[in-house]
Scaffold this motif. Structure first.
Motif, PDB file in Angstrom:
ATOM      1  N   LYS A 160     -19.167  45.900  -7.852  1.00 25.38           N
ATOM      2  CA  LYS A 160     -18.436  44.671  -8.179  1.00 25.38           C
ATOM      3  C   LYS A 160     -17.321  44.949  -9.188  1.00 25.38           C
ATOM      4  O   LYS A 160     -16.236  44.350  -9.105  1.00 25.38           O
ATOM      5  CB  LYS A 160     -19.404  43.609  -8.696  1.00 25.38           C
ATOM      6  CG  LYS A 160     -20.287  43.005  -7.592  1.00 25.38           C
ATOM      7  CD  LYS A 160     -21.081  41.828  -8.072  1.00 25.38           C
ATOM      8  CE  LYS A 160     -21.997  41.290  -6.978  1.00 25.38           C
ATOM      9  NZ  LYS A 160     -21.246  40.680  -5.852  1.00 25.38           N
ATOM     10  N   MET A 161     -17.575  45.851 -10.122  1.00 25.89           N
ATOM     11  CA  MET A 161     -16.543  46.197 -11.093  1.00 25.89           C
ATOM     12  C   MET A 161     -15.412  46.998 -10.440  1.00 25.89           C
ATOM     13  O   MET A 161     -14.234  46.849 -10.809  1.00 25.89           O
ATOM     14  CB  MET A 161     -17.159  46.977 -12.260  1.00 25.89           C
ATOM     15  CG  MET A 161     -18.153  46.173 -13.089  1.00 25.89           C
ATOM     16  SD  MET A 161     -17.498  44.574 -13.656  1.00 25.89           S
ATOM     17  CE  MET A 161     -16.191  45.123 -14.752  1.00 25.89           C
ATOM     18  N   ALA A 163     -14.445  46.547  -7.392  1.00 22.28           N
ATOM     19  CA  ALA A 163     -13.681  45.511  -6.695  1.00 22.28           C
ATOM     20  C   ALA A 163     -12.781  44.764  -7.672  1.00 22.28           C
ATOM     21  O   ALA A 163     -11.599  44.525  -7.384  1.00 22.28           O
ATOM     22  CB  ALA A 163     -14.630  44.549  -5.993  1.00 22.28           C
ATOM     23  N   LYS A 164     -13.329  44.400  -8.810  1.00 19.09           N
ATOM     24  CA  LYS A 164     -12.544  43.675  -9.814  1.00 19.09           C
ATOM     25  C   LYS A 164     -11.338  44.499 -10.264  1.00 19.09           C
ATOM     26  O   LYS A 164     -10.218  43.972 -10.388  1.00 19.09           O
ATOM     27  CB  LYS A 164     -13.434  43.325 -11.012  1.00 19.09           C
ATOM     28  CG  LYS A 164     -12.740  42.501 -12.083  1.00 19.09           C
ATOM     29  CD  LYS A 164     -13.709  42.129 -13.202  1.00 19.09           C
ATOM     30  CE  LYS A 164     -13.025  41.292 -14.279  1.00 19.09           C
ATOM     31  NZ  LYS A 164     -13.980  40.913 -15.364  1.00 19.09           N
ATOM     32  N   ALA A 165     -11.563  45.798 -10.484  1.00 22.23           N
ATOM     33  CA  ALA A 165     -10.476  46.670 -10.917  1.00 22.23           C
ATOM     34  C   ALA A 165      -9.386  46.786  -9.849  1.00 22.23           C
ATOM     35  O   ALA A 165      -8.212  47.017 -10.168  1.00 22.23           O
ATOM     36  CB  ALA A 165     -11.013  48.056 -11.255  1.00 22.23           C
ATOM     37  N   GLY A 167      -8.518  44.327  -7.918  1.00 19.13           N
ATOM     38  CA  GLY A 167      -7.964  43.008  -7.663  1.00 19.13           C
ATOM     39  C   GLY A 167      -8.636  42.287  -6.514  1.00 19.13           C
ATOM     40  O   GLY A 167      -8.069  41.351  -5.938  1.00 19.13           O
ATOM     41  N   ASP A 169     -12.523  40.651  -4.729  1.00 16.53           N
ATOM     42  CA  ASP A 169     -13.664  39.828  -5.138  1.00 16.53           C
ATOM     43  C   ASP A 169     -15.004  40.540  -5.014  1.00 16.53           C
ATOM     44  O   ASP A 169     -15.956  40.225  -5.729  1.00 16.53           O
ATOM     45  CB  ASP A 169     -13.719  38.555  -4.277  1.00 16.53           C
ATOM     46  CG  ASP A 169     -12.443  37.746  -4.375  1.00 16.53           C
ATOM     47  OD1 ASP A 169     -12.125  37.284  -5.490  1.00 16.53           O
ATOM     48  OD2 ASP A 169     -11.750  37.594  -3.348  1.00 16.53           O
ATOM     49  N   ASP A 170     -15.100  41.479  -4.079  1.00 14.22           N
ATOM     50  CA  ASP A 170     -16.381  42.141  -3.846  1.00 14.22           C
ATOM     51  C   ASP A 170     -16.127  43.437  -3.090  1.00 14.22           C
ATOM     52  O   ASP A 170     -14.986  43.761  -2.745  1.00 14.22           O
ATOM     53  CB  ASP A 170     -17.319  41.228  -3.051  1.00 14.22           C
ATOM     54  CG  ASP A 170     -18.801  41.585  -3.223  1.00 14.22           C
ATOM     55  OD1 ASP A 170     -19.101  42.569  -3.937  1.00 14.22           O
ATOM     56  OD2 ASP A 170     -19.654  40.897  -2.651  1.00 14.22           O
TER      57      ASP A 170
END
Length: 285
Positions: A160-161, A163-165, A167, A169-170
């Motif tokens: 998840k992190m 994905a966040k990095a 840009g 959502d998952d």
């Protein structure tokens, strides 16, 4: 306001809730968990979650800490005491506390049982259902028994992190060239109106929402095929979506930067979400 939580037979304010530092859930992730959604103050798919809990525990040589109906009563009391209208109930069962040793403790060691709630007003009206999710692909680096719902969630958290990095959502995890599942959900594509999702096995979690959605899809005369698929096939699909206890049915509109279909939520995912929520609310307990 402090929540009321459940720890080993007691209902306590969260600030008074404690678990031993020698608990095997803490030391070895020797524990399983379940998440049950609450809509309108009622439990969604509780029987399915209780059955999967029993199976997960059995696969690890543990027994149910109490009868399913007693467990349901605990859920209901926590919903009432915390005033949960829409939200989630987390349940964790560990092998218990014992001096640190890789070998399992002696038979009869008391299990640790913890439940707590999260209030999520408007849980069924998530913006993601209208906008869709963007996902990236990552290697699946988890242990092999993903069909057991253990608390070993470090790699999904890392996913998840990632994905966040990026840009997004998952993340969808890939093994041997094929998608296994999302970090906390089952993955699907729609090609030519056919719903495709990976077949059950030790490689994926046997999702309770997955089972319900596939049953409802078949009852609605939708075609379902259970097989593995690649990221490239998913990018070329007409639609994509995920299912989980907390997200229900949520469309995916982008995979590794490539739009799925026209880049907007698809009609089949929207219809399945509608059917699932209607039926789940009708049968909630």
């Amino acid at each position: 306001m402090s929540r009321t939580v459940y720890v080993n037979g007691e209902y306590l304010p969260e600030e008074r809730a404690t678990v031993s530092i020698f608990d095997r859930g803490f030391l070895f992730a020797d524990a399983v968990y379940e998440v049950t959604s609450v809509l309108g103050g009622k439990l969604i798919d509780f029987d399915g979650h209780a059955a999967r809990l029993d199976r997960s525990l059995g696969e690890l040589g543990m027994s149910m800490p109490m009868e399913a109906e007693a467990l349901r009563d605990v859920h209901h009391r926590l919903v009432a005491e915390n005033g949960i209208e829409d939200g989630l109930i987390y349940l964790q069962v560990t092998r218990g506390a014992a001096d640190r040793d890789f070998a399992f403790p002696e038979a009869g060691t008391a299990q640790t049982v913890v439940l707590f709630t999260q209030s999520k007003p408007g849980l069924a009206d998530s913006p993601a259902a209208k906008m869709g999710l963007k996902v990236i692909s990552i290697p699946d680096a988890r242990w092999g028994r993903r069909d057991i719902k253990t608390v070993q969630l470090l790699y999904p958290s890392m996913g998840k992190m990632m994905a966040k990095a990026a840009g997004a959502d998952d993340a969808w995890m890939v093994e041997d060239g094929h998608v296994t599942e999302g970090t906390s959900n089952n993955a699907y594509i729609v090609t030519g109106r056919k719903i495709v999702t990976r077949q059950l096995g030790q490689e994926i979690l046997h999702g309770i929402t997955r089972a319900a959605v596939l049953r409802m899809a078949r009852e609605a005369q939708m075609e379902v095929e259970e097989r593995s698929f690649t990221i490239e096939e998913a990018q070329a699909a007409d639609e994509a979506f995920i299912t989980s206890a907390s997200s229900f049915v949520t469309p995916v509109v982008e995979i590794d930067g490539a739009k799925v279909g026209d880049g907007t939520p698809g009609k089949i995912a929207a219809r399945l979400r509608e059917i699932y929520l209607e039926e789940s609310k009708r049968t909630a307990s």
